[in-house]
Write an enzyme that holds these catalytic residues in place. Structure first.
Site, PDB file in Angstrom:
ATOM      1  N   CYS A 339       0.788  -1.232   0.000  1.00 14.24           N
ATOM      2  CA  CYS A 339       0.000   0.000   0.000  1.00 14.24           C
ATOM      3  C   CYS A 339       0.825   1.290   0.000  1.00 14.24           C
ATOM      4  O   CYS A 339       0.490   2.218  -0.755  1.00 14.24           O
ATOM      5  CB  CYS A 339      -1.005  -0.005   1.143  1.00 14.24           C
ATOM      6  N   ARG A 368       6.931 -11.103   5.442  1.00 15.32           N
ATOM      7  CA  ARG A 368       6.502 -10.862   6.817  1.00 15.32           C
ATOM      8  C   ARG A 368       7.092 -11.947   7.703  1.00 15.32           C
ATOM      9  O   ARG A 368       7.075 -13.127   7.335  1.00 15.32           O
ATOM     10  CB  ARG A 368       4.975 -10.862   6.929  1.00 15.32           C
ATOM     11  N   GLN A 386       0.977 -11.161  -3.275  1.00 15.52           N
ATOM     12  CA  GLN A 386      -0.403 -10.740  -3.070  1.00 15.52           C
ATOM     13  C   GLN A 386      -1.004 -10.250  -4.388  1.00 15.52           C
ATOM     14  O   GLN A 386      -0.342  -9.537  -5.148  1.00 15.52           O
ATOM     15  CB  GLN A 386      -0.481  -9.591  -2.064  1.00 15.52           C
ATOM     16  N   ASP A 388      -2.750  -7.780  -4.974  1.00 19.10           N
ATOM     17  CA  ASP A 388      -3.105  -6.581  -4.231  1.00 19.10           C
ATOM     18  C   ASP A 388      -3.603  -5.488  -5.158  1.00 19.10           C
ATOM     19  O   ASP A 388      -3.135  -5.369  -6.294  1.00 19.10           O
ATOM     20  CB  ASP A 388      -1.852  -6.066  -3.503  1.00 19.10           C
ATOM     21  N   HIS A 390      -5.299  -1.181  -4.890  1.00 14.13           N
ATOM     22  CA  HIS A 390      -5.753  -0.053  -4.083  1.00 14.13           C
ATOM     23  C   HIS A 390      -6.548   0.884  -4.964  1.00 14.13           C
ATOM     24  O   HIS A 390      -6.117   1.241  -6.061  1.00 14.13           O
ATOM     25  CB  HIS A 390      -4.566   0.656  -3.429  1.00 14.13           C
ATOM     26  N   LYS A 477     -13.024  -3.411   7.633  1.00 15.48           N
ATOM     27  CA  LYS A 477     -12.776  -4.240   6.449  1.00 15.48           C
ATOM     28  C   LYS A 477     -13.840  -5.322   6.309  1.00 15.48           C
ATOM     29  O   LYS A 477     -14.474  -5.743   7.272  1.00 15.48           O
ATOM     30  CB  LYS A 477     -11.395  -4.896   6.536  1.00 15.48           C
ATOM     31  N   HIS A 523      -8.103  -0.758   0.251  1.00 12.53           N
ATOM     32  CA  HIS A 523      -7.167  -1.867   0.066  1.00 12.53           C
ATOM     33  C   HIS A 523      -7.998  -3.090  -0.327  1.00 12.53           C
ATOM     34  O   HIS A 523      -8.977  -3.413   0.338  1.00 12.53           O
ATOM     35  CB  HIS A 523      -6.419  -2.187   1.365  1.00 12.53           C
TER      36      HIS A 523
END
Length: 655
Positions: A339, A368, A386, A388, A390, A477, A523
């Site tokens: 992000c 992570r 991911q 991912d 945004h 979320k 997100h």
């Protein structure tokens, strides 16, 4: 007096400090008999607890879904008593309820093994049959430590010291045996029943620290009814067969090794599946999203600005640059999330309200830290990709964008074979968070409204629920939970609203009135971790993938060497058509080849011999089917090509 409100809305007054048991007895002896606990204002407590203030009261029977956690907690205590009875001198430490069961950690010079389970379970049944009541006492700290110290329970003494000063010390008895515990418990050991089973043992360091003594952890499970336990054990047996780590080895998909702890070594076949999933997602995003790529490693200052360094530091990998110059001695973090990089891409160049919404997607590799004991194959790794994205939008566009994401998530899951038993959960503000209450109020109001629309549009097919306090630190979320072929739930997709991060980075757009305005940031992930999603796919399909995902879609196997040239011709033709095909010309009997490729989960086997070569046919055998079908070569390959079309492409063709 205290006023109690019952589930039917009735409100009655009772003397202060009356127990729940006395209230139940006053209503009906049969109610008191079948009640195992009570809920005061929604919180489960002991039925024998005094009621000190006005509250909503519910009586919880053993068959109530809320009682399952109590059954398992009580079973853990009974297991601990059984162990100490059978092996005097064993120290007990902690014994919590976990998902699908419970465990207790024990300290003993000789570790326990599964061979000890039969004796422990037999003793547990004896203790349950005695039906001794669970009773609670409050002790002083010094008295508690003295009692456990005199018993040689040194771990318990340490636990007492760790309890905050403002919390009471609670001791629960079940007959003569007792333990330190927060509670609550049911009314007696007999309420546990016999639908329990000990599952496995594992080593666990005291308090998770490798410098501390090694304990033996005994896992168990318990249910309200025997048929529920039987169904769970059957599911676990099936899950063992489908274990993605086992299938990953058998199908030559991936492996792990110590030189790269928590990261995946993808083999060619596994990487084929990975790329097929990524290609599918890219096609789904092509219309609405711009795919970007942000740096893998960024200066620590960026993560301080984003808040991750403060809120997420213990889960991040960091390194200092090795340059000799003072200005080169900088700390960098390998990104745990995509992000912040996307905010910087959004900031690059002036944005107008006419540009919104801006949707940025990335198949970004993130890292992570996970404790070594927490890692689990593809399901929990340290490095993963991911899917991912945004979305930067204004507040008026927020609800519509969340609904568009919802449609994308649900259709994607259906394409991968998860088209039933889906749940969407709204996770609200946690105690530890950033941003103003006004921002949280607005975000939660919008998402609550969207959740209602999701439920309504699905006609009840999609279940919805609220997870109080489980939101991200920067915003509420949605969590998308899918159910696999054997009934297990997996949380994969998320939609997270963020009013905080763009403001932290000074991101803005120029509104219609010419003023700067901070965008709302959403997100969004659908698969989540691609590695984990593929692990779920492996187990859901038991390695038998639909043709469009299968790394090897067909194998051409010869009966005799007379057909080798024809087999090579079939191979070339199939590959020209885009099929992922292999050839087997080994001098082995055809039944051996069929068994071997079936074990490798190859969806289609094209068997050719001298006769097939002469007639330009193939004998088609499908995985899971005993029969075979002789088809013309062109027709057989055309059928496979049609079946191998990805579901999103098929929809586009049919539109």
């Amino acid at each position: 007096m205290v006023a109690l409100t019952f589930p039917d809305g009735a409100r009655r007054e009772f003397p202060a400090n009356i127990t729940g048991l006395d209230v139940a007895k006053g209503i009906s002896p049969s109610l008191a008999k079948r009640t195992v606990a009570m809920a005061l204002d929604g919180v489960l407590v002991d039925l024998a607890d005094p009621i000190t203030q006005d509250a909503k009261i519910e009586f919880v029977s053993r068959d109530d879904p809320r009682a399952l956690e109590l059954i398992r907690h009580d079973a853990a205590h009974v297991m601990a008593e059984a162990v100490q009875t059978l092996w005097p001198g064993t120290q007990v430490t902690i014994g919590p309820v976990i998902e699908n069961g419970f465990y207790y950690d024990f300290f003993r010079n000789e570790p326990f093994t599964p061979e000890d389970f039969a004796a422990i379970e037999k003793k547990m049944r004896e203790i349950i049959a005695r039906d001794k009541p669970f009773t609670k006492e409050e002790w002083s700290r010094e008295d508690t430590k003295k009692v456990f110290r005199d018993k040689g329970e040194n771990f318990k003494v340490e636990l007492v010291d760790a309890i905050p000063e403002d919390q009471k010390i609670k001791i629960y008895h079940q007959g003569d045996w007792f333990d330190l515990c927060r509670g609550p418990h049911m009314t007696s050991t007999g309420k546990i029943g016999n639908a329990f089973k000990l599952m496995k043992v594992a080593g666990a360091y005291w308090r998770g620290d490798s410098n501390n003594p090694m304990l033996t952890r005994i896992y168990g499970t318990a249910f309200a009814k025997q048929e529920e336990l039987d169904a769970y054990l059957k599911m676990m047996e099936e899950a063992e067969k489908r274990d993605h780590r086992k299938l990953g080895r058998e199908l030559d998909l991936f492996h792990f090794q110590e030189e790269g702890p928590g990261v995946v070594f993808w083999h060619a076949k596994g990487w084929s599946i990975f790329q097929a999933v990524v290609a599918y997602m890219r096609r789904r995003l092509a219309i609405d999203y711009d795919e970007v790529n942000a740096p893998q490693m960024l200066d620590k200052s960026l993560w301080e600005t984003s808040g991750h360094w403060e809120w997420y530091r213990e889960n991040m990998f960091a390194a200092q640059s090795a340059g000799d110059e003072a200005e080169d001695k900088r700390w960098f973090a390998i990104k745990p999330m995509n992000c912040p990089g996307h905010v910087l891409i959004f900031k690059h160049g002036l944005k107008s309200y006419r540009d919104l919404p801006i949707r940025l997607a990335e198949f970004g590799v993130v890292h992570r830290y996970e404790a070594s004991g927490a890692m689990h194959g593809l399901m929990r790794v340290r490095g993963f990709t991911q899917d991912d994205a945004h979305v930067f939008c204004n507040e008026e566009q927020l609800a519509e964008e969340c609904l568009k994401i919802n449609d994308l998530v649900l259709s994607t899951y259906a394409d991968f074979g998860f088209d039933a038993d889906l749940t969407v959960k709204l996770s609200t503000r946690p105690d530890k968070r950033v941003g103003s209450d006004a921002s949280w109020d607005h975000a939660e109001e919008v998402m609550s409204r969207v959740l209602e629309i999701i439920a309504k549009q699905s006609g009840g097919k999609i279940k919805t629920s609220i997870n109080p306090g489980e939101g991200a630190f920067y915003g509420p979320k949605f969590e998308y939970v899918l159910r696999d072929a054997i009934g297990r739930d997996w949380q994969c997709g998320t939609t997270q609203v963020d009013f905080n991060l763009p403001e932290r980075f000074g991101a803005f757009y120029i509104d219609a009135d010419g003023q700067k305005k901070i965008p709302v940031m959403i997100h969004r992930a659908i698969c989540g971790s691609m590695e984990r999603f593929i692990g779920i796919l492996i187990e859901h399909h038991a390695g038998h993938f639909p043709l469009w995902l299968s790394p090897v879609q067909a194998v051409i196997a010869t009966i005799t060497s007379d057909a080798d040239d024809y087999a090579r011709e079939v191979l070339a033709h199939a590959r020209r058509l885009g099929l992922r095909v292999e050839i087997d010309l080994r001098n082995e009997k055809i039944n051996y080849k069929v068994r071997e490729h079936s074990h490798a989960k190859v969806p289609a086997l094209l068997v050719v011999g001298k006769k097939e070569a002469g007639e330009r046919t193939v004998s088609v055998r499908r995985l899971g089917s005993e029969g075979q079908r002789v088809m013309g070569l062109d027709a057989a390959l055309e059928a496979l090509v049609e079946e191998a079309v990805a579901p999103d492409i098929r929809r586009t063709r049919q539109a």
